[in-house]
Structures are given as structure tokens and as C-alpha cells.
Design a protein around this motif. Structure first.
Motif, PDB file in Angstrom:
ATOM      1  N   ARG A 189      -9.909 -12.512  15.757  1.00  0.00           N
ATOM      2  CA  ARG A 189      -9.638 -11.432  15.555  1.00  0.00           C
ATOM      3  C   ARG A 189      -8.953 -10.982  14.291  1.00  0.00           C
ATOM      4  O   ARG A 189      -8.590  -9.805  14.061  1.00  0.00           O
ATOM      5  N   ALA A 190      -9.040 -11.937  13.506  1.00  0.00           N
ATOM      6  CA  ALA A 190      -8.176 -11.954  12.088  1.00  0.00           C
ATOM      7  C   ALA A 190      -9.098 -11.111  11.289  1.00  0.00           C
ATOM      8  O   ALA A 190      -9.904 -11.235  11.142  1.00  0.00           O
ATOM      9  N   VAL A 191      -8.166  -9.952  10.781  1.00  0.00           N
ATOM     10  CA  VAL A 191      -8.704  -9.173   9.492  1.00  0.00           C
ATOM     11  C   VAL A 191      -7.567  -9.209   8.512  1.00  0.00           C
ATOM     12  O   VAL A 191      -6.524  -9.384   8.730  1.00  0.00           O
ATOM     13  N   GLY A 192      -8.134  -8.753   7.322  1.00  0.00           N
ATOM     14  CA  GLY A 192      -7.289  -8.687   6.152  1.00  0.00           C
ATOM     15  C   GLY A 192      -6.701  -7.507   6.169  1.00  0.00           C
ATOM     16  O   GLY A 192      -6.169  -6.566   7.180  1.00  0.00           O
ATOM     17  N   GLY A 193      -6.314  -7.045   4.903  1.00  0.00           N
ATOM     18  CA  GLY A 193      -5.483  -5.771   4.822  1.00  0.00           C
ATOM     19  C   GLY A 193      -5.345  -5.574   3.214  1.00  0.00           C
ATOM     20  O   GLY A 193      -6.236  -5.959   2.393  1.00  0.00           O
ATOM     21  N   LEU A 194      -4.739  -4.343   2.778  1.00  0.00           N
ATOM     22  CA  LEU A 194      -4.958  -3.738   1.577  1.00  0.00           C
ATOM     23  C   LEU A 194      -3.525  -4.602   0.965  1.00  0.00           C
ATOM     24  O   LEU A 194      -2.592  -4.182   1.167  1.00  0.00           O
ATOM     25  N   HIS A 210      -7.836 -14.773   5.194  1.00  0.00           N
ATOM     26  CA  HIS A 210      -7.284 -16.095   4.378  1.00  0.00           C
ATOM     27  C   HIS A 210      -6.850 -15.902   2.974  1.00  0.00           C
ATOM     28  O   HIS A 210      -5.906 -16.252   2.588  1.00  0.00           O
ATOM     29  N   PHE A 211      -7.597 -15.094   2.186  1.00  0.00           N
ATOM     30  CA  PHE A 211      -7.299 -14.668   0.923  1.00  0.00           C
ATOM     31  C   PHE A 211      -5.976 -13.825   0.815  1.00  0.00           C
ATOM     32  O   PHE A 211      -5.242 -13.948   0.082  1.00  0.00           O
ATOM     33  N   GLY A 212      -5.992 -12.810   1.706  1.00  0.00           N
ATOM     34  CA  GLY A 212      -4.778 -12.101   1.948  1.00  0.00           C
ATOM     35  C   GLY A 212      -3.428 -12.906   2.148  1.00  0.00           C
ATOM     36  O   GLY A 212      -2.450 -12.820   1.756  1.00  0.00           O
ATOM     37  N   ALA A 213      -3.765 -14.043   2.964  1.00  0.00           N
ATOM     38  CA  ALA A 213      -2.528 -15.016   3.159  1.00  0.00           C
ATOM     39  C   ALA A 213      -2.224 -15.791   2.059  1.00  0.00           C
ATOM     40  O   ALA A 213      -1.040 -15.918   1.782  1.00  0.00           O
ATOM     41  N   LYS A 214      -3.078 -15.990   1.103  1.00  0.00           N
ATOM     42  CA  LYS A 214      -2.857 -16.823  -0.129  1.00  0.00           C
ATOM     43  C   LYS A 214      -2.281 -15.753  -1.276  1.00  0.00           C
ATOM     44  O   LYS A 214      -1.161 -16.001  -1.987  1.00  0.00           O
ATOM     45  N   MET A 215      -2.549 -14.310  -1.060  1.00  0.00           N
ATOM     46  CA  MET A 215      -2.145 -13.313  -1.940  1.00  0.00           C
ATOM     47  C   MET A 215      -0.478 -13.276  -1.592  1.00  0.00           C
ATOM     48  O   MET A 215       0.346 -13.176  -2.586  1.00  0.00           O
ATOM     49  N   GLN A 216      -0.228 -13.264  -0.291  1.00  0.00           N
ATOM     50  CA  GLN A 216       1.068 -12.937   0.130  1.00  0.00           C
ATOM     51  C   GLN A 216       2.002 -14.251  -0.155  1.00  0.00           C
ATOM     52  O   GLN A 216       3.142 -14.058  -0.599  1.00  0.00           O
ATOM     53  N   ALA A 217       1.322 -15.275  -0.128  1.00  0.00           N
ATOM     54  CA  ALA A 217       2.178 -16.655  -0.335  1.00  0.00           C
ATOM     55  C   ALA A 217       2.475 -16.675  -1.921  1.00  0.00           C
ATOM     56  O   ALA A 217       3.566 -17.162  -2.381  1.00  0.00           O
ATOM     57  N   ALA A 218       1.614 -15.853  -2.822  1.00  0.00           N
ATOM     58  CA  ALA A 218       1.648 -15.928  -4.276  1.00  0.00           C
ATOM     59  C   ALA A 218       2.751 -14.800  -4.606  1.00  0.00           C
ATOM     60  O   ALA A 218       2.963 -14.600  -5.937  1.00  0.00           O
ATOM     61  N   GLY A 219       3.291 -13.966  -3.680  1.00  0.00           N
ATOM     62  CA  GLY A 219       4.014 -12.929  -4.024  1.00  0.00           C
ATOM     63  C   GLY A 219       3.534 -11.470  -3.732  1.00  0.00           C
ATOM     64  O   GLY A 219       4.383 -10.521  -3.931  1.00  0.00           O
ATOM     65  N   MET A 220       2.415 -11.253  -3.665  1.00  0.00           N
ATOM     66  CA  MET A 220       1.769 -10.086  -3.328  1.00  0.00           C
ATOM     67  C   MET A 220       2.350  -9.449  -2.110  1.00  0.00           C
ATOM     68  O   MET A 220       2.693 -10.321  -1.267  1.00  0.00           O
ATOM     69  N   ARG A 221       2.171  -8.087  -1.659  1.00  0.00           N
ATOM     70  CA  ARG A 221       2.724  -7.563  -0.556  1.00  0.00           C
ATOM     71  C   ARG A 221       1.377  -6.776   0.221  1.00  0.00           C
ATOM     72  O   ARG A 221       0.577  -6.207  -0.525  1.00  0.00           O
ATOM     73  N   GLU A 222       1.756  -6.661   1.368  1.00  0.00           N
ATOM     74  CA  GLU A 222       0.297  -5.980   2.297  1.00  0.00           C
ATOM     75  C   GLU A 222       0.931  -4.514   2.376  1.00  0.00           C
ATOM     76  O   GLU A 222       1.858  -4.251   2.984  1.00  0.00           O
ATOM     77  N   LEU A 223       0.315  -3.587   1.810  1.00  0.00           N
ATOM     78  CA  LEU A 223       0.591  -2.153   2.089  1.00  0.00           C
ATOM     79  C   LEU A 223       0.293  -1.496   3.338  1.00  0.00           C
ATOM     80  O   LEU A 223       1.094  -0.971   3.937  1.00  0.00           O
ATOM     81  N   ILE A 224      -0.898  -1.921   3.822  1.00  0.00           N
ATOM     82  CA  ILE A 224      -1.334  -1.924   5.191  1.00  0.00           C
ATOM     83  C   ILE A 224      -2.285  -2.671   5.898  1.00  0.00           C
ATOM     84  O   ILE A 224      -3.293  -3.189   4.817  1.00  0.00           O
ATOM     85  N   PHE A 278       0.016 -23.023   2.734  1.00  0.00           N
ATOM     86  CA  PHE A 278      -0.197 -23.788   4.048  1.00  0.00           C
ATOM     87  C   PHE A 278       0.380 -23.263   5.133  1.00  0.00           C
ATOM     88  O   PHE A 278      -0.328 -23.032   6.302  1.00  0.00           O
ATOM     89  N   GLU A 279       1.635 -22.665   5.081  1.00  0.00           N
ATOM     90  CA  GLU A 279       2.248 -22.151   6.347  1.00  0.00           C
ATOM     91  C   GLU A 279       1.558 -20.710   6.609  1.00  0.00           C
ATOM     92  O   GLU A 279       1.395 -20.334   7.624  1.00  0.00           O
ATOM     93  N   ALA A 280       1.491 -19.998   5.228  1.00  0.00           N
ATOM     94  CA  ALA A 280       0.687 -18.633   5.751  1.00  0.00           C
ATOM     95  C   ALA A 280      -0.788 -18.848   6.292  1.00  0.00           C
ATOM     96  O   ALA A 280      -1.089 -17.893   7.395  1.00  0.00           O
ATOM     97  N   LEU A 281      -1.729 -19.522   5.821  1.00  0.00           N
ATOM     98  CA  LEU A 281      -2.924 -19.929   6.497  1.00  0.00           C
ATOM     99  C   LEU A 281      -2.751 -20.438   7.926  1.00  0.00           C
ATOM    100  O   LEU A 281      -3.632 -19.655   8.747  1.00  0.00           O
TER     101      LEU A 281
END
Length: 339
Positions: A120-125, A201-215, A285-288
Motif C-alpha cells: 500500500r506504499a504510495v509516494g508524495g509531492l 522509493h524515489f520519494g524515500a531517496k529524495m528525502q534522504a537527499a534532503g528534499m521534504r514531502e509537502l503532502i 538504505f534506512e529510508a528505503l
């Protein structure tokens, strides 16, 4: 007669007795042993081997969870998306991974397919860490990258959320760039985009790289009245294969659940998988790992009323281009174990 002779006879008698006991015990022991792998039905699973589902499938095969549950899993590498769907419909493989909305569309058109939940994993913006945007309306005039096309399900949910909560048409006030997930990921990190919608999983990589999830898409869906527990992705099996091999679907579902339990509890299992995860560093790795575990769907049957509500919303937002003639949930989309 010597002592040695008597001892030899005694030992031979004991050996014969032990052999008899062993022979008597063999039928009972055989009942507890799984059938040899060569005698088990084979499920041909077509996957893009770079996908995250391979973490679970590899765990199934490494732990022998397929044979322990009465089948042999044979994995075939193939392109994702439409290519895999065509291979399934042509009978080149017995199962693929897709979303249940596609299964609903196919069943509405008379195709015999069934869905076993996987995630049920989904991404975000996602937005850059220093973005001033705190809500979707503040992206007006900017460029949003979207992994997929105009009827991407996550994008449709975010658009519906923006319209209902902020009274804006997100597509009208922003510029959209559609592309493959890796391209959107790279463009987002390079600063070419003001925001990006990508697979989890690309969202997880973006967060690990410093981006943030708006929603998150889950948050937006919940605000729209959707059940966040409804799994979107799953294993899609041909119905004729399921019928030809009684117990095959139940065994595969059990193997999938057992692999999920292993991945939810075993750090060693993740350490073994790490080379295939292509994690750039420990943070990624931990984010994924966390994202995969968070996406494990609840055990038990899918809530069909909740799924029907999601289908109705997708039909309203995406029309026939997304759901075809499936305006209501067809019977038999979700596999159910035999009673």
C-alpha cells in the motif's frame, strides 16, 4: 560359542530392530515433508528485476518460502508496465505486479485475472528543502515533475485534494513535466523542478537527499475519504492458472506474507538485500527499508467497499482512459482463500 559371537548377534538384532522401527516410522515422517521441488506446480512470475518487489520475491526464494508453501517460484525479467501486462494476457507468464485498478478494468472487459495484495506504499509531492511552499496552492507558476502520465493515480488524487481543500486546479496553475521515475528523480534533485510526484522509493531517496514531502498521497487520499489501508499494488495472477492448480494462490499468498514478516522483523534479511537496493548511503538504505515496511498492507481480505469508493473516484477523475468501463467494482477482483 565365544563372547564376541554372542555380542555380534546381539548387535545385529538391535540393528534389525532399529531398522524395523525406522521403516514403520517412514510413512508418518513422509507426511510432514514438503513435496520435492520438481513435483510442485511452477508459478512463472514476470518482474522488472530492478523493482522493489524483488526484495520480497528474493526473500521468498532465499528462505525457501515458495516450496514450503507448495509451489516453485520461477522469476522472469521483463520490462515493467504495459509490456508485463501484455505478457500476462498472452500467457507468457502466470503472474505480474500491477495495481488492482488495472485488474478491475480487465475484469470489466471479461479478462480472468485476480489480485493478491503486495503493498500500500504510495509516494508524495516532494519539494526542495528550502522551498517556501507550505501548501499546494503556493506552487502556482512553478514546474511539477510527474512520474507517469496525466492520468497517474497519485497525480489525480493530489489534483482532487487541491481542488477540494484549496479550491484550485493544480494542473491549470502549474506546468507539468511527465517522465520516467529516474528522470523525474534526477530533475528534482538538480533543481530543475519546483516539485515532483514520484514512486514511493524515489520519494524515500529524495528525502534522504534532503528534499521534504509537502503532502503524501496517503494524506491527500484520506482527506478525500479513501481508506489508507487499501493496498494499491499486488500480484496479478491468471485465473486459469489458479484453477488448474488448487492451492497455488493460497500458497503464494502465504509465502508473500511470510516474507513480509521476515522483512518487518529481521535486520539480517535487509543486510543481505542491501547490494540489490542500490542505496547510495546509510541514510538512503534506512529510508528505503522504512518505506517498504510502512507499505506492508494489513493481513486479511481487502475491504471491497473501500476499494469500490476508490474506483469510483478514479473513474470520476481519470475517466475511461484510466478505468475503461469499470465504473463499479467487478466481482472477483480480489483473490479470496477457499472457505
Amino acid at each position: 560359542m565365544t563372547i564376541a559371537t554372542d555380542l555380534g548377534r546381539a548387535l545385529r538384532g538391535l540393528a534389525a530392530g532399529a531398522a524395523a522401527v525406522a521403516v514403520l516410522a517412514l510413512p508418518a515422517l513422509a507426511q510432514d515433508r514438503p513435496a520435492p521441488a520438481q513435483d510442485l506446480p511452477v508459478l512463472r512470475l514476470g518482474l522488472q528485476l530492478s523493482g522493489t518487489v524483488n526484495w520480497e520475491v528474493d526473500t521468498i526464494r532465499h528462505e525457501g518460502l515458495d516450496t514450503a508453501n507448495g509451489l516453485t517460484l520461477a522469476v522472469q525479467d521483463m520490462a515493467a508496465g504495459p509490456a508485463a501486462q501484455v505478457a500476462l494476457q498472452a500467457g507468457a507468464v502466470d503472474a505480474i505486479v500491477s495495481d488492482w485498478l488495472w485488474v478491475a478494468r480487465q475484469r470489466a472487459d471479461g479478462q480472468d485475472l485476480v489480485f493478491i495484495p503486495y503493498s500500500r506504499a504510495v509516494g508524495g509531492l516532494m519539494v526542495p528543502a528550502d522551498s517556501p511552499a507550505q501548501r499546494l496552492g503556493e506552487l502556482a507558476g512553478g514546474k511539477i515533475g510527474i512520474a507517469g502520465g496525466p492520468v497517474d493515480k497519485s497525480w489525480l488524487i493530489l489534483r482532487a485534494y487541491a481542488e477540494r481543500q484549496e479550491h484550485i486546479d493544480l494542473a491549470a496553475v502549474t506546468e507539468q513535466v511527465f517522465g520516467a521515475p529516474p528522470l523525474i528523480y534526477k530533475a528534482a534533485l538538480s533543481g530543475e523542478l519546483q516539485a515532483a510526484v514520484n514512486f514511493w522509493h524515489f520519494g524515500a531517496k529524495m528525502q534522504a537527499a534532503g528534499m521534504r514531502e509537502l503532502i503524501s498521497v496517503q494524506e491527500a487520499g484520506t482527506a478525500l475519504g479513501l481508506d489508507p489501508g487499501t493496498p494499491l499494488l499486488g500480484y496479478v495472477l491468471r485465473g486459469d492458472v489458479v484453477r488448474a492448480h488448487p492451492g497455488l494462490a493460497e500458497g503464494f499468498a502465504a509465502a508473500s506474507r511470510a516474507a513480509k514478516e521476515t522483512l518487518a522483523t529481521s535486520a539480517d534479511a535487509w543486510d543481505r538485500l542491501r547490494p540489490m537496493m542500490n542505496a547510495a548511503d546509510d541514510a538512503e538504505f534506512e529510508a528505503l527499508k522504512a518505506g517498504f515496511i510502512a507499505g506492508i498492507p494489513p493481513e486479511g481480505p481487502v475491504d471491497e467497499a473501500a476499494a469500490a469508493k476508490m474506483l469510483a473516484l478514479m473513474a470520476e477523475l481519470g475517466g475511461t482512459e484510466l478505468v475503461g468501463s469499470a465504473t463499479t467494482l467487478p466481482e472477483g477482483v480480489f483473490w479470496k482463500p477457499a472457505s
